[in-house]
Design an enzyme around this catalytic site. Structure first.
Site, PDB file in Angstrom:
ATOM      1  N   ASP A 197      41.818  -2.261 -76.949  1.00 49.88           N
ATOM      2  CA  ASP A 197      41.358  -0.921 -76.625  1.00 49.88           C
ATOM      3  C   ASP A 197      40.836  -0.819 -75.213  1.00 49.88           C
ATOM      4  O   ASP A 197      40.369  -1.776 -74.627  1.00 49.88           O
ATOM      5  CB  ASP A 197      40.210  -0.510 -77.554  1.00 49.88           C
ATOM      6  CG  ASP A 197      40.688  -0.278 -78.955  1.00 49.88           C
ATOM      7  OD1 ASP A 197      41.861   0.056 -79.119  1.00 49.88           O
ATOM      8  OD2 ASP A 197      39.871  -0.436 -79.867  1.00 49.88           O
ATOM      9  N   GLU A 202      14.587  20.455 -81.854  1.00 52.42           N
ATOM     10  CA  GLU A 202      14.393  19.879 -80.515  1.00 52.42           C
ATOM     11  C   GLU A 202      14.187  18.360 -80.579  1.00 52.42           C
ATOM     12  O   GLU A 202      13.854  17.746 -79.576  1.00 52.42           O
ATOM     13  CB  GLU A 202      13.222  20.559 -79.800  1.00 52.42           C
ATOM     14  CG  GLU A 202      13.398  22.059 -79.598  1.00 52.42           C
ATOM     15  CD  GLU A 202      14.741  22.428 -78.955  1.00 52.42           C
ATOM     16  OE1 GLU A 202      15.042  21.899 -77.875  1.00 52.42           O
ATOM     17  OE2 GLU A 202      15.481  23.240 -79.551  1.00 52.42           O
ATOM     18  N   ARG A 229      34.876  -0.244 -87.359  1.00 54.05           N
ATOM     19  CA  ARG A 229      36.206  -0.787 -87.046  1.00 54.05           C
ATOM     20  C   ARG A 229      36.134  -2.155 -86.393  1.00 54.05           C
ATOM     21  O   ARG A 229      37.153  -2.832 -86.265  1.00 54.05           O
ATOM     22  CB  ARG A 229      37.028   0.195 -86.221  1.00 54.05           C
ATOM     23  CG  ARG A 229      36.434   0.545 -84.891  1.00 54.05           C
ATOM     24  CD  ARG A 229      37.239   1.644 -84.210  1.00 54.05           C
ATOM     25  NE  ARG A 229      38.517   1.172 -83.720  1.00 54.05           N
ATOM     26  CZ  ARG A 229      38.676   0.396 -82.635  1.00 54.05           C
ATOM     27  NH1 ARG A 229      37.609   0.003 -81.948  1.00 54.05           N
ATOM     28  NH2 ARG A 229      39.851   0.006 -82.253  1.00 54.05           N
TER      29      ARG A 229
HETATM   30  C1  JAH Z   1      20.693  17.294 -80.626  1.00 51.36           C
HETATM   31  C2  JAH Z   1      18.948  15.809 -82.192  1.00 51.36           C
HETATM   32  N1  JAH Z   1      24.828  13.014 -76.691  1.00 51.36           N
HETATM   33  C3  JAH Z   1      25.263  13.536 -77.931  1.00 51.36           C
HETATM   34  C4  JAH Z   1      24.113  14.113 -78.710  1.00 51.36           C
HETATM   35  C5  JAH Z   1      23.420  13.364 -79.615  1.00 51.36           C
HETATM   36  C6  JAH Z   1      22.363  13.947 -80.328  1.00 51.36           C
HETATM   37  C7  JAH Z   1      22.035  15.275 -80.096  1.00 51.36           C
HETATM   38  N2  JAH Z   1      22.722  15.971 -79.195  1.00 51.36           N
HETATM   39  C8  JAH Z   1      23.744  15.416 -78.503  1.00 51.36           C
HETATM   40  C9  JAH Z   1      20.898  15.932 -80.784  1.00 51.36           C
HETATM   41  C10 JAH Z   1      19.615  17.922 -81.261  1.00 51.36           C
HETATM   42  C11 JAH Z   1      18.733  17.181 -82.044  1.00 51.36           C
HETATM   43  C12 JAH Z   1      20.022  15.186 -81.577  1.00 51.36           C
END
Ligand code: JAH
Length: 284
Positions: free
Chosen positions: A174, A117, A159
């Site tokens: 881009d 979490e 990049r």
């Molecule tokens: C999920 C830590 N927005 C993309 C993203 C980035 C990090 C995480 N989830 C989605 C995530 C669980 C624990 C980071």
């Protein structure tokens, strides 16, 4: 540029050996180091997580483990050097090309990959007492951890590092970079001229560079108005009437975009975390 990535799954970062980033590392233009967070875990079970105070589902990564890891990694540079700490989380402000370009000008980044979490909030508050800290989201969905987001950040930043991309001009053209003025790119074509009864648009083969530029702008405007009207909103909020000429307005009207009646997007969040853990005032 140096980039340190801290994760409980170092193998997840194996793609950093490949392609553009891998080549830049082997050429000595990028110094990417991946660290296993469990190195800093203590006790027989090498635990890195624990249940959240206040209850709720899942587990959190603990402050002592992350604190020890960040102390060592952030302290491993030249005397006086301090990295910028990036933390992927769905609760962060979105990644933009502007943020990527800013990070590409930094000498040293550390990316902390959470799992479960997330990470005890005190880890970022404590780190922010001695280094700049930014949370970052890649979009409104939840991954199983920050590793894939870290890959995205490393590639997007790399990049833009001088000498990493073969042809530096292609970075400027881009979508989202300054060059295209915040519009999505027009569709592009290469040989053969006819493929499965589909022809390359005649204007692109006609040699009239002015006509090609206008055609591409029309298609950019249509595509942006259709799939990302928020980008046009932002362009208008930033540049006002100067953003669009009369032909632009015709093209947008034809696809149902009304420059007048749009909500102004807020100029929000750099993602910086203050030393006391406070977030920036959104001003609303
Ligand atoms: C999920 C830590 N927005 C993309 C993203 C980035 C990090 C995480 N989830 C989605 C995530 C669980 C624990 C980071």
């Amino acid at each position: 540029m140096r980039i340190d990535v801290v994760t409980i799954f170092p193998g997840y970062l194996a793609p950093l050996d490949e392609a553009l980033v891998g080549r830049a590392r082997r050429a000595g233009r990028l110094d990417v180091r991946v660290h296993d967070l469990r190195r800093w875990a203590t006790g027989v079970h090498q635990a890195v997580d624990d249940a959240p105070y206040g209850g709720g589902p899942g587990m959190l990564m603990t402050a002592p483990v992350w604190g020890a890891a960040l102390d060592e990694v952030a302290g491993s540079g030249p005397t006086g050097a301090v990295p910028r700490l990036l933390v992927p989380t769905p609760a962060g402000p979105p990644l933009t090309q502007q943020r990527v370009a800013g990070w590409a000008g930094e000498p040293w980044l550390v990316i902390a990959c959470g799992r479960y979490e997330g990470i005890d909030a005190r880890v970022l508050a404590d780190a922010a007492r001695r280094m700049p800290v930014e949370e970052v989201s890649l979009g409104d969905y939840v991954l199983a951890g920050g590793e894939v987001a870290a890959l995205v950040v490393v590639e997007a930043v790399s990049r833009l590092v001088p000498g990493v991309l073969g042809n530096p001009a292609s970075a400027e053209l881009d979508s989202f970079a300054e060059g295209t003025g915040g519009l999505l790119e027009a569709p592009a074509y290469t040989r053969p001229e006819r493929w499965r009864d589909l022809d390359v648009p005649a204007v692109l083969r006609g040699g009239d560079h002015g006509a090609v530029a206008r055609w591409r702008r029309d298609r950019s405007l249509e595509r942006t108005a259709t799939v990302r009207p928020d980008l046009l909103d932002a362009l208008l909020a930033r540049d006002g009437n100067a953003a669009l000429d009369a032909r632009d307005r015709e093209v947008l009207a034809a696809c149902g975009y009304d420059p007048a009646g749009r909500a102004r997007p807020a100029a929000w969040q750099t993602g910086e975390v203050a030393a006391d853990g406070a977030r920036p005032d959104p001003g609303r």
